[in-house]
Scaffold this motif. Sequence first.
Motif, PDB file in Angstrom:
ATOM      1  N   LEU A  71       0.547  -1.336   0.063  1.00 54.51           N
ATOM      2  CA  LEU A  71      -0.023  -0.035  -0.315  1.00 54.51           C
ATOM      3  C   LEU A  71       0.821   1.501   0.080  1.00 54.51           C
ATOM      4  N   HIS A  72       2.122   1.011  -0.228  1.00 56.44           N
ATOM      5  CA  HIS A  72       3.239   2.245  -0.177  1.00 56.44           C
ATOM      6  C   HIS A  72       3.165   2.592  -1.799  1.00 56.44           C
ATOM      7  N   LEU A  73       2.932   3.690  -2.288  1.00 57.04           N
ATOM      8  CA  LEU A  73       2.909   3.950  -3.577  1.00 57.04           C
ATOM      9  C   LEU A  73       4.347   3.799  -4.211  1.00 57.04           C
ATOM     10  N   THR A  74       5.380   4.122  -3.698  1.00 55.89           N
ATOM     11  CA  THR A  74       6.683   4.657  -4.242  1.00 55.89           C
ATOM     12  C   THR A  74       7.538   3.119  -4.065  1.00 55.89           C
ATOM     13  N   TYR A  75       6.829   2.182  -3.398  1.00 46.05           N
ATOM     14  CA  TYR A  75       7.446   0.790  -3.325  1.00 46.05           C
ATOM     15  C   TYR A  75       7.356   0.320  -4.972  1.00 46.05           C
ATOM     16  N   ILE A 130      -0.548  13.762  -6.498  1.00 46.65           N
ATOM     17  CA  ILE A 130       0.307  12.426  -6.120  1.00 46.65           C
ATOM     18  C   ILE A 130      -0.255  11.008  -6.486  1.00 46.65           C
ATOM     19  N   LEU A 131      -1.605  11.091  -6.739  1.00 49.68           N
ATOM     20  CA  LEU A 131      -2.317   9.786  -7.290  1.00 49.68           C
ATOM     21  C   LEU A 131      -1.905   9.607  -8.606  1.00 49.68           C
ATOM     22  N   ASN A 132      -2.120  10.720  -9.520  1.00 49.82           N
ATOM     23  CA  ASN A 132      -1.812  10.635 -10.801  1.00 49.82           C
ATOM     24  C   ASN A 132      -0.317  10.334 -10.972  1.00 49.82           C
ATOM     25  N   ASP A 133       0.553  10.953 -10.093  1.00 51.88           N
ATOM     26  CA  ASP A 133       1.899  10.652 -10.370  1.00 51.88           C
ATOM     27  C   ASP A 133       2.309   9.194 -10.343  1.00 51.88           C
ATOM     28  N   TYR A 134       1.339   8.394  -9.393  1.00 49.48           N
ATOM     29  CA  TYR A 134       1.593   7.143  -8.936  1.00 49.48           C
ATOM     30  C   TYR A 134       0.288   6.128  -9.616  1.00 49.48           C
ATOM     31  N   ARG A 135       0.134   6.641 -10.718  1.00 50.35           N
ATOM     32  CA  ARG A 135      -1.208   5.931 -11.266  1.00 50.35           C
ATOM     33  C   ARG A 135      -0.627   4.483 -11.559  1.00 50.35           C
ATOM     34  N   ALA A 136       0.731   4.392 -12.257  1.00 52.48           N
ATOM     35  CA  ALA A 136       1.257   3.001 -12.197  1.00 52.48           C
ATOM     36  C   ALA A 136       1.191   1.982 -11.067  1.00 52.48           C
ATOM     37  N   SER A 137       1.501   2.606  -9.869  1.00 52.71           N
ATOM     38  CA  SER A 137       1.548   1.928  -8.604  1.00 52.71           C
ATOM     39  C   SER A 137       0.245   1.296  -8.339  1.00 52.71           C
ATOM     40  N   ARG A 171       0.212  -6.292 -16.780  1.00 52.21           N
ATOM     41  CA  ARG A 171       1.544  -5.608 -16.399  1.00 52.21           C
ATOM     42  C   ARG A 171       2.342  -5.069 -17.502  1.00 52.21           C
ATOM     43  N   ALA A 172       2.060  -5.958 -18.645  1.00 51.94           N
ATOM     44  CA  ALA A 172       3.050  -5.138 -19.668  1.00 51.94           C
ATOM     45  C   ALA A 172       2.479  -3.745 -20.288  1.00 51.94           C
ATOM     46  N   GLU A 173       1.194  -3.731 -20.133  1.00 49.59           N
ATOM     47  CA  GLU A 173       0.579  -2.279 -20.373  1.00 49.59           C
ATOM     48  C   GLU A 173       1.104  -1.323 -19.405  1.00 49.59           C
ATOM     49  N   VAL A 174       1.068  -1.644 -18.149  1.00 52.26           N
ATOM     50  CA  VAL A 174       1.466  -0.901 -16.949  1.00 52.26           C
ATOM     51  C   VAL A 174       2.789  -0.318 -17.037  1.00 52.26           C
ATOM     52  N   ARG A 175       3.730  -1.093 -17.482  1.00 53.95           N
ATOM     53  CA  ARG A 175       5.048  -0.773 -17.755  1.00 53.95           C
ATOM     54  C   ARG A 175       5.335   0.485 -18.570  1.00 53.95           C
ATOM     55  N   ASP A 176       4.225   0.734 -19.442  1.00 56.68           N
ATOM     56  CA  ASP A 176       4.335   2.077 -20.401  1.00 56.68           C
ATOM     57  C   ASP A 176       3.978   3.197 -19.240  1.00 56.68           C
ATOM     58  N   LEU A 177       3.579   3.111 -18.065  1.00 55.25           N
ATOM     59  CA  LEU A 177       3.247   4.130 -17.268  1.00 55.25           C
ATOM     60  C   LEU A 177       4.437   4.316 -16.411  1.00 55.25           C
ATOM     61  N   LEU A 178       5.280   3.567 -16.285  1.00 54.31           N
ATOM     62  CA  LEU A 178       6.465   3.595 -15.395  1.00 54.31           C
ATOM     63  C   LEU A 178       7.545   4.405 -16.224  1.00 54.31           C
ATOM     64  N   THR A 179       8.370   5.033 -15.396  1.00 51.56           N
ATOM     65  CA  THR A 179       9.356   6.081 -15.930  1.00 51.56           C
ATOM     66  C   THR A 179      10.654   5.895 -15.578  1.00 51.56           C
ATOM     67  N   THR A 180      10.912   5.355 -14.378  1.00 53.04           N
ATOM     68  CA  THR A 180      11.988   5.268 -13.646  1.00 53.04           C
ATOM     69  C   THR A 180      11.982   3.875 -12.785  1.00 53.04           C
ATOM     70  N   PRO A 181      12.615   2.881 -13.405  1.00 57.67           N
ATOM     71  CA  PRO A 181      12.710   1.570 -12.539  1.00 57.67           C
ATOM     72  C   PRO A 181      13.823   1.812 -11.732  1.00 57.67           C
ATOM     73  N   PRO A 182      13.788   1.021 -10.581  1.00 52.05           N
ATOM     74  CA  PRO A 182      14.727   0.938  -9.671  1.00 52.05           C
ATOM     75  C   PRO A 182      15.961   0.130 -10.155  1.00 52.05           C
ATOM     76  N   THR A 183      17.230   0.845  -9.882  1.00 53.19           N
ATOM     77  CA  THR A 183      18.365   0.291 -10.340  1.00 53.19           C
ATOM     78  C   THR A 183      19.559   0.382  -9.327  1.00 53.19           C
ATOM     79  N   GLU A 184      19.295   0.571  -8.121  1.00 46.42           N
ATOM     80  CA  GLU A 184      20.250   0.514  -6.869  1.00 46.42           C
ATOM     81  C   GLU A 184      19.618   0.131  -5.654  1.00 46.42           C
ATOM     82  N   THR A 185      19.639  -0.979  -5.118  1.00 49.34           N
ATOM     83  CA  THR A 185      19.210  -1.510  -3.904  1.00 49.34           C
ATOM     84  C   THR A 185      20.008  -1.190  -2.815  1.00 49.34           C
TER      85      THR A 185
END
Length: 203
Positions: A71-75, A130-137, A171-185
Amino acid sequence: MSAVVFQAAGLLLSYPDEELLGRLDLIESAVAETRAAGRFAATFAHLRSLPLMELQSWHVQEFDLSRRHALHLTYWTDGDTRRRGEVLAGIKQIYRDSGLFVDLDGELPDYLPMVLEFAAMGDPRRGVGILNDYRASLELLRIGLTEDGLPQAGVVAAICDALGGPSPRTRAEVRDLLTTPPTETVGLEPTFLPYPQLQGEAR
């Protein structure tokens, strides 16, 4: 009517307590005045079907311990990366910029019920932003809940409906909404998102 949908959704997605159960009839009456009433029916039925302690245990299992229903959008967009800290700080700043006091009550600022309350009763423009920014989430959460047959899938679908526009089917369609995938854990052991990022094939 979107404010009613956001407020009701925020309440129903929160950790259940006696106060929430005592307000179910009132919340249901408010939702009945919107076109989203049918989306909420399964969650109302669920919350009325079990004793409080069982509802709380179920909620912890499905939303706190399961990454499939975070339930955490940025996750969903940043995972356990260093960048996530910066993003969370940005959301905190949005709350400050509204001029309102937002009590985090020990939660991270991207906690969906909190963002929904902010959008409904605090600063609708910034909250919906905020909700629109994290629509993909939101869409990834909706898909996960739907696939797992959880009643809250309808509640999240109602949020997406209120934001407008079509919802991705996969999920493949949702990927189009994502702009910055995680790259560093952060830390020694990486924590991966439960769904594919921009690279790779959809599960």
